[in-house]
Scaffold this motif. Structure first.
Motif, mmCIF file in Angstrom:
data_model
loop_
_atom_site.group_PDB
_atom_site.id
_atom_site.type_symbol
_atom_site.label_atom_id
_atom_site.label_comp_id
_atom_site.label_asym_id
_atom_site.label_seq_id
_atom_site.Cartn_x
_atom_site.Cartn_y
_atom_site.Cartn_z
ATOM 1 N N VAL A 1 -17.709 13.651 21.422
ATOM 2 C CA VAL A 1 -17.883 14.967 20.713
ATOM 3 C C VAL A 1 -19.505 15.005 20.448
ATOM 4 C CG1 VAL A 1 -17.903 16.247 18.365
ATOM 5 C CG2 VAL A 1 -15.746 15.391 19.675
ATOM 6 N N PRO A 2 -20.033 13.888 20.198
ATOM 7 C CA PRO A 2 -21.666 13.945 20.127
ATOM 8 C C PRO A 2 -22.406 14.319 21.476
ATOM 9 C CG PRO A 2 -20.758 12.139 18.815
ATOM 10 C CD PRO A 2 -19.457 12.672 19.519
ATOM 11 N N GLU A 3 -21.693 13.561 22.499
ATOM 12 C CA GLU A 3 -22.249 13.825 23.752
ATOM 13 C C GLU A 3 -22.065 15.259 24.103
ATOM 14 O OE1 GLU A 3 -21.641 12.011 28.183
ATOM 15 O OE2 GLU A 3 -21.375 10.674 26.397
ATOM 16 N N ARG A 4 -20.926 15.862 24.035
ATOM 17 C CA ARG A 4 -20.512 17.257 24.430
ATOM 18 C C ARG A 4 -21.529 18.112 23.627
ATOM 19 N NH1 ARG A 4 -14.319 17.357 24.459
ATOM 20 N NH2 ARG A 4 -14.792 16.809 22.256
ATOM 21 N N ALA A 5 -21.676 17.907 22.439
ATOM 22 C CA ALA A 5 -22.383 18.685 21.617
ATOM 23 C C ALA A 5 -23.818 18.513 21.980
ATOM 24 C CB ALA A 5 -22.336 18.309 20.215
ATOM 25 N N LEU A 6 -24.295 17.640 22.472
ATOM 26 C CA LEU A 6 -25.774 17.574 22.793
ATOM 27 C C LEU A 6 -25.718 18.127 24.143
ATOM 28 C CD1 LEU A 6 -28.676 16.229 22.546
ATOM 29 C CD2 LEU A 6 -27.748 14.189 23.657
ATOM 30 N N ASP A 7 -25.115 17.906 25.107
ATOM 31 C CA ASP A 7 -24.859 18.549 26.380
ATOM 32 C C ASP A 7 -24.936 20.185 26.222
ATOM 33 O OD1 ASP A 7 -25.154 16.216 27.826
ATOM 34 O OD2 ASP A 7 -22.936 16.317 28.183
#
Length: 176
Positions: A67-73
């Motif tokens: 989730v954090p990685e997708r949110a950052l992307d």
């Protein structure tokens, strides 16, 4: 036995683990003295224990970690598209301003449409001669001189003699 009406909400909150520490101490003292509230608290704990979620699966854990990685992307994509929109709008505004200046300000050269029709090739030479003649006439009028005659001879031979006698070190002689 029934729980005290003023304590029911606090009992459920404490069973769920959502009660503040400042409210927990007085509730625990009350539970020691009230059998009805103890029974209600035990029932709430039992019901809430039945509603616990199972442990997350491996796929759920991976999804939660991503989730954090997708949110950052997603955030980066949005920022990039915003920057692109800003640059595009800025370019369009600059182009519109340039067009507005060209249309609204008189006297600026117009690159797309010539302001005068092209002249014949001999016209510049004739025009230059006319400009020179006008300039010379204007200068003569300003200086208070009589117009010069083209091709004429000098009438004052003494003036030439004076020029020939000038000293090399002081070319202006005693004129000054």
């Amino acid at each position: 036995m029934a729980a005290c009406p003023d304590q029911e909400a606090r009992l459920d909150s404490h069973a769920a683990g959502a009660l503040d520490a400042s409210e927990t101490a007085p509730l625990l003292r009350h539970l020691e003295s009230c059998a009805g509230c103890r029974e209600a608290f035990a029932a709430s704990v039992e019901i809430l224990s039945l509603m616990t979620l199972p442990a997350p699966t491996t796929a759920e854990k991976l999804a939660q970690e991503a989730v954090p990685e997708r949110a950052l992307d997603t955030w980066k994509r949005e920022r990039t598209s915003q920057a692109l929109r800003r640059r595009t709008v800025g370019s369009l505004v600059a182009a519109a301003a340039a067009v507005a200046v060209m249309v609204l300000v008189p006297g600026l050269p117009r690159p797309l449409a010539p302001s005068t029709p092209p002249e014949p090739k001999d016209a510049p030479v004739v025009e230059e001669l006319a400009v020179e003649a006008r300039t010379l006439a204007d200068f003569e009028a300003w200086a208070g001189l009589e117009p010069l005659e083209s091709g004429g001879e000098l009438e004052d031979e003494e003036a030439l003699d004076d020029v020939a006698g000038w000293d090399e070190e002081d070319p202006l002689g005693e004129m000054l």
